[in-house]
Every structure is written in structure tokens, then in C-alpha cells.
Design an enzyme around this catalytic site. Structure first.
Site, PDB file in Angstrom:
ATOM      1  N   HIS A  92       0.815  -1.214   0.000  1.00 30.20           N
ATOM      2  CA  HIS A  92       0.000   0.000   0.000  1.00 30.20           C
ATOM      3  C   HIS A  92       0.852   1.269   0.000  1.00 30.20           C
ATOM      4  O   HIS A  92       0.310   2.366  -0.032  1.00 30.20           O
ATOM      5  CB  HIS A  92      -0.924   0.013   1.216  1.00 30.20           C
ATOM      6  CG  HIS A  92      -1.869  -1.134   1.253  1.00 30.20           C
ATOM      7  ND1 HIS A  92      -2.921  -1.260   0.371  1.00 30.20           N
ATOM      8  CD2 HIS A  92      -1.901  -2.228   2.056  1.00 30.20           C
ATOM      9  CE1 HIS A  92      -3.573  -2.378   0.636  1.00 30.20           C
ATOM     10  NE2 HIS A  92      -2.977  -2.995   1.645  1.00 30.20           N
ATOM     11  N   GLY A  93       2.156   1.130   0.059  1.00 27.07           N
ATOM     12  CA  GLY A  93       3.045   2.284   0.126  1.00 27.07           C
ATOM     13  C   GLY A  93       3.761   2.533  -1.183  1.00 27.07           C
ATOM     14  O   GLY A  93       3.589   1.815  -2.164  1.00 27.07           O
TER      15      GLY A  93
END
Length: 191
Positions: A92-93
Site C-alpha cells: 500500500h506504500g
């Protein structure tokens, strides 16, 4: 007044690069003549750094892993505080394979475990993440026993797994790297 030229003196006890001559203090008889500045093979072997998070978990202790949008500089600062590891978010980064080596090197400075959450449950992603320097990997989307077994196979070298035979950044100069890596790698599945 006459200015003299500076003089450069080189000691034979220390080559220009690489620190002290290994044969000057190791006692090994394998370095002579023109090889005097080369590292003694027995002394030059590195040790695989212990996985602090895995050790604590195996001992039933709590391991502190800092999370967030970490940069290598931020990990260096946080390492001084005493965290056991740093979470590197690739699902998610913003991080990908090109970022992991520098982020994991920053962890290495403080003996912190670099824990990377992968973005796919795919063997190539798992072993590549470990190859570029991660000491631990968190794999999402593990829905079956077969999925969990696949993670273990991708994260370990033979005979425990099927990870390709590449040293990885953590294993440069480490004798018997494959078996030591199998002992130190942290594999986590998200069910």
C-alpha cells in the site's frame, strides 16, 4: 622563504584501501609477496546478521517494528530509539524493489530487522524482495494451506524450499549463506 612540497608516507602495515593488512595480525600463512594486500579468505568471511525480530518472537517476547512512510534517513534516526525493526510497505506504500536495498541498509546500521510487506503472493516477488536485502517478508492474500506452503518454498533455499540460488545483499561474503539464511529469514503470512 622556500615552501617545501608535502610528503606522503604510506605505511606497509595498511594498504590505501581496506584497512590493516590481514596477514599482519591474522596469523594465517596463506598471504605472501604480491598478495600481501589481499584479504585473508578465512578472516574476510562475513557473518549473516541476526534477525532481531525473529529472535524476540521465538523467545516469546514483543518485537517493536516501526511503521509509516519511512525513508532511509528516518530509519537511521528511529534506529537510535531502540526499535527492533522497520516495516517497509510495498503493498500500500510507495516503495518498490529499487528502494528496499537502501531502506534495509539503514536498518542494518542499527541491527534492526527490515520487514517488507510484499504486494503479491508470488514466488518471484518473495525471493526478489529477500535478494535485495529484506530480512523478513510479510505476504498478503494467503487464503489456503497451499498458499502458505508456497510462501515458505519461495522464502527458503533447498532443501527447505525452492528459492533460487542467489546470494542476496545480506549474504555477500557469508560462508554457507543458504543454510544460515534459512535460519534467519522471517516469513509471515496474512490470512
Amino acid at each position: 622563504m622556500k615552501l617545501s612540497e608535502p610528503k606522503l608516507t604510506l605505511s606497509t602495515a595498511a594498504p590505501i584501501m581496506g584497512g590493516p593488512r590481514r596477514d599482519s595480525f591474522c596469523g594465517h600463512e596463506n598471504l605472501t609477496g604480491r598478495d600481501q594486500h589481499f584479504e585473508c579468505r578465512e578472516c574476510a568471511l562475513a557473518e549473516l546478521r541476526k534477525n532481531r525480530v525473529k529472535q524476540k518472537l521465538e523467545q516469546g517476547e514483543v518485537a517493536s517494528v516501526v511503521s509509516g512512510q519511512n525513508t532511509a534517513n528516518m530509519i537511521e534516526v528511529l534506529g537510535n530509539i531502540g526499535f527492533d525493526g522497520a516495516w517497509i510497505e510495498t503493498e500500500h506504500g510507495p516503495f518498490d524493489f529499487a528502494d528496499i536495498p537502501d531502506l534495509s541498509r539503514a536498518c542494518d546500521l542499527w541491527g534492526m530487522t527490515s520487514v517488507v510487506r510484499a504486494n503479491l503472493n508470488f514466488p518471484g516477488v518473495i525471493y526478489r524482495t529477500l535478494d535485495v536485502g529484506a530480512q523478513g517478508i510479510v505476504v498478503p492474500h494467503v487464503d489456503t494451506v497451499e498458499d502458505a506452503r508456497a510462501v515458505v518454498k519461495a522464502g527458503r533455499f533447498a532443501p527447505q524450499g525452492l528459492r533460487g540460488n542467489y546470494t542476496s545483499r545480506q549474504g555477500i561474503g557469508v560462508d554457507d549463506y543458504a543454510s544460515k539464511a534459512n535460519d534467519e529469514v522471517l516469513l509471515v503470512v496474512l490470512i
